[in-house]
Design an enzyme around this catalytic site. Structure first.
Site, mmCIF file in Angstrom:
data_model
loop_
_atom_site.group_PDB
_atom_site.id
_atom_site.type_symbol
_atom_site.label_atom_id
_atom_site.label_comp_id
_atom_site.label_asym_id
_atom_site.label_seq_id
_atom_site.Cartn_x
_atom_site.Cartn_y
_atom_site.Cartn_z
ATOM 1 N N GLY A 93 0.717 -1.203 0.009
ATOM 2 C CA GLY A 93 0.062 -0.096 -0.013
ATOM 3 C C GLY A 93 0.990 1.336 0.060
ATOM 4 O O GLY A 93 0.421 2.301 -0.452
ATOM 5 N N ASP A 313 0.440 -1.134 13.465
ATOM 6 C CA ASP A 313 1.135 -2.452 12.702
ATOM 7 C C ASP A 313 1.555 -3.278 13.737
ATOM 8 O O ASP A 313 2.050 -4.415 13.606
ATOM 9 C CB ASP A 313 2.344 -1.891 12.057
ATOM 10 C CG ASP A 313 2.004 -1.159 10.640
ATOM 11 O OD1 ASP A 313 0.929 -1.167 10.159
ATOM 12 O OD2 ASP A 313 3.047 -0.506 10.077
ATOM 13 N N ARG A 386 2.257 -9.923 9.037
ATOM 14 C CA ARG A 386 2.293 -9.573 10.430
ATOM 15 C C ARG A 386 1.351 -10.464 10.963
ATOM 16 O O ARG A 386 1.548 -10.819 12.300
ATOM 17 C CB ARG A 386 1.794 -7.878 10.576
ATOM 18 C CG ARG A 386 2.629 -7.126 10.117
ATOM 19 C CD ARG A 386 2.413 -5.707 10.644
ATOM 20 N NE ARG A 386 3.138 -4.716 9.694
ATOM 21 C CZ ARG A 386 4.323 -4.449 9.574
ATOM 22 N NH1 ARG A 386 5.251 -5.236 10.264
ATOM 23 N NH2 ARG A 386 4.828 -3.419 8.855
#
Ligand code: S3P
Length: 435
Positions: A93, A313, A386
């Site tokens: 992104g 994140d 992640r």
């Protein structure tokens, strides 16, 4: 690839993590707009930053890579040439959104697209401001492919971010380089400020917002840039060290930019012992070595809406850490998690349930009480790096975890599974970036 993760031995000695992803993207993009050759040290050799390099090459920029050293031959602010094919941003992104800002100021047509995950992510957040600046930017039902016909001279705007997003802020600031005048972005909560730092922009703090301005036409010098380790990657190792008895390790050269380091406060608040040593505070991007010893969280991990954008994140790792330590967890104001590489609220909740945890999910977050018991589980990573790495921590602490599509860790942490294998085998450190 389905990967079983067994319990790891204590984390001891030195650990090196790969370069910061956000900074690597920006360093490459700004070097391409610089006059002359820039040398980037510690560049993240992972799929996402390589997507940025691939796109830059398609735009006529010469980039030489030699491991973590990258030389970018910049061609000035207006030096990109029209691509002959669609620009493929892969899973990234950041590549797609930041590059859109730059392409808004180039008078040719380009089409930016990406993999299945990226083609599901919202793009109207960049379409709207870049259109206001005068570029023609069309997304496909609000998603990639994004077709851009830029303009040599854009209109400066003052824009308040509707969502806390450093990608959107950076896209506007980069487009602002091509505007006739001063472009200002305002944000209620400060998101990561790497673009501002690299461009040397002044940030103004008001009672209820932060604003940053850029003047069109500035010259970007070529430079040498040292990229620190990625704190969003370090968090997986911190979580494992905190929960594996006997661990006592030092994670070297971690970036601790204040807009990224709130995760350390959340961890310390919950009881994890982290000591910052050998800090270099006066660098363009501050960094430290982090000393972490076995110290599982004793208090619930709670992330309030004001903190959420600062740890966006790290939420997968924080949730798994809380579960490993059998404390409660809650996150609120995290609707943005639904539009990351996966719908992270849904996927984390689903996988935590597979692991035996009673998760209550809502539109903007999820929570669980201290888990009574944890069972063996197969984790659906959904190709989200992640999620895969967060549950690797679950495996290293408790064993009995298998991760599907584990190869997706390469998006941001090359060599992650080799490192896990060495930790499981108890091989002595130092663990280099690529072991
Ligand atoms: C990033 C900003 C964040 C973050 C992403 C990297 C960046 O995304 O989640 O991993 O480099 O600017 P948003 O800007 O969409 O919040």
């Amino acid at each position: 690839m389905d990967l079983p993760v067994r319990r790891a031995k204590p984390l001891l000695g030195d650990l090196h993590i790969p370069g910061d992803k956000s900074i690597s993207h920006r360093a490459a993009l700004l070097a391409a707009l610089g006059n002359g050759t820039s040398v980037l040290h510690g560049f993240l050799e992972a799929q996402d930053p390589h997507s940025t390099i691939r796109c830059l090459r398609s735009l006529g920029i010469r980039v030489e890579t030699s491991g973590e050293e990258v030389r970018v031959h910049g061609r000035g602010l207006r030096g990109l040439s029209a691509p002959t094919n669609d620009l493929h941003a892969g899973n990234s992104g950041t590549t797609l959104r930041l590059l859109s800002g730059i392409l808004a100021g180039h008078p040719f047509e380009s089409v930016l697209t990406g993999d299945d995950s990226l083609r599901r992510r919202p793009m109207n957040r960049i379409v709207e401001p870049l259109t206001l600046m005068g570029a023609s930017v069309k997304a496909t039902n609000g998603k990639p492919p994004v077709r851009i016909r830029g303009k040599e001279r854009l209109k400066p705007i003052s824009y308040t971010l509707p969502v806390p997003s450093a990608q959107v802020k950076s896209a506007i600031l980069l487009a602002g380089l091509y505007a006739d005048g001063v472009t200002t972005v305002e944000e209620p909560v400060q998101t990561r400020d790497h673009t501002e730092r690299m461009l040397g922009l002044q940030v103004q703090r008001h009672a209820d917002r932060i604003s940053v301005s850029v003047a069109g036409g500035m010259t970007i010098p070529s430079r040498e840039f040292r990229i620190p380790g990625d704190i969003s990657s370090a968090v997986f190792l911190i979580a494992a060290a905190a929960c594996i008895k006997g661990s006592d390790c030092v994670i070297r050269r971690v970036g601790i930019n204040p807009t990224r380091s709130a995760v350390l406060d959340v961890l310390q608040h919950s009881g994890v012992r982290i000591e910052k040593i050998n800090c270099l505070e006066d660098d363009a991007e501050p960094l430290c070595d982090l000393h972490v010893a076995f110290s599982p969280p004793e208090h619930p991990v709670h992330i309030d809406p004001g903190t959420t954008p600062l740890v966006i994140d790290e939420i997968p790792a924080l949730a798994v850490l809380a579960a490993c330590a059998r404390v409660g967890f809650s996150v609120e104001g995290a609707g943005e998690l639904r539009v990351k590489e996966s719908d992270r609220i849904a996927l984390l909740s689903e996988n935590l349930r597979r692991w035996g945890i009673d998760v209550r999910e809502h539109q903007n977050g999820f929570r669980f009480d201290p888990p009574a018991s944890l069972r063996e589980a197969t984790i659906e990573s959904g190709g989200d790096h992640r999620i895969a790495m967060a549950f690797a921590v679950a495996g290293m602490v408790h064993g009995g975890i298998t991760i599907n599509e584990a190869e997706c860790a390469d998006v941001s942490f090359p060599g992650f599974w080799n490192l896990v294998e060495r930790l499981v085998a108890g091989k002595p450190g130092p663990y280099s970036r690529m072991t």
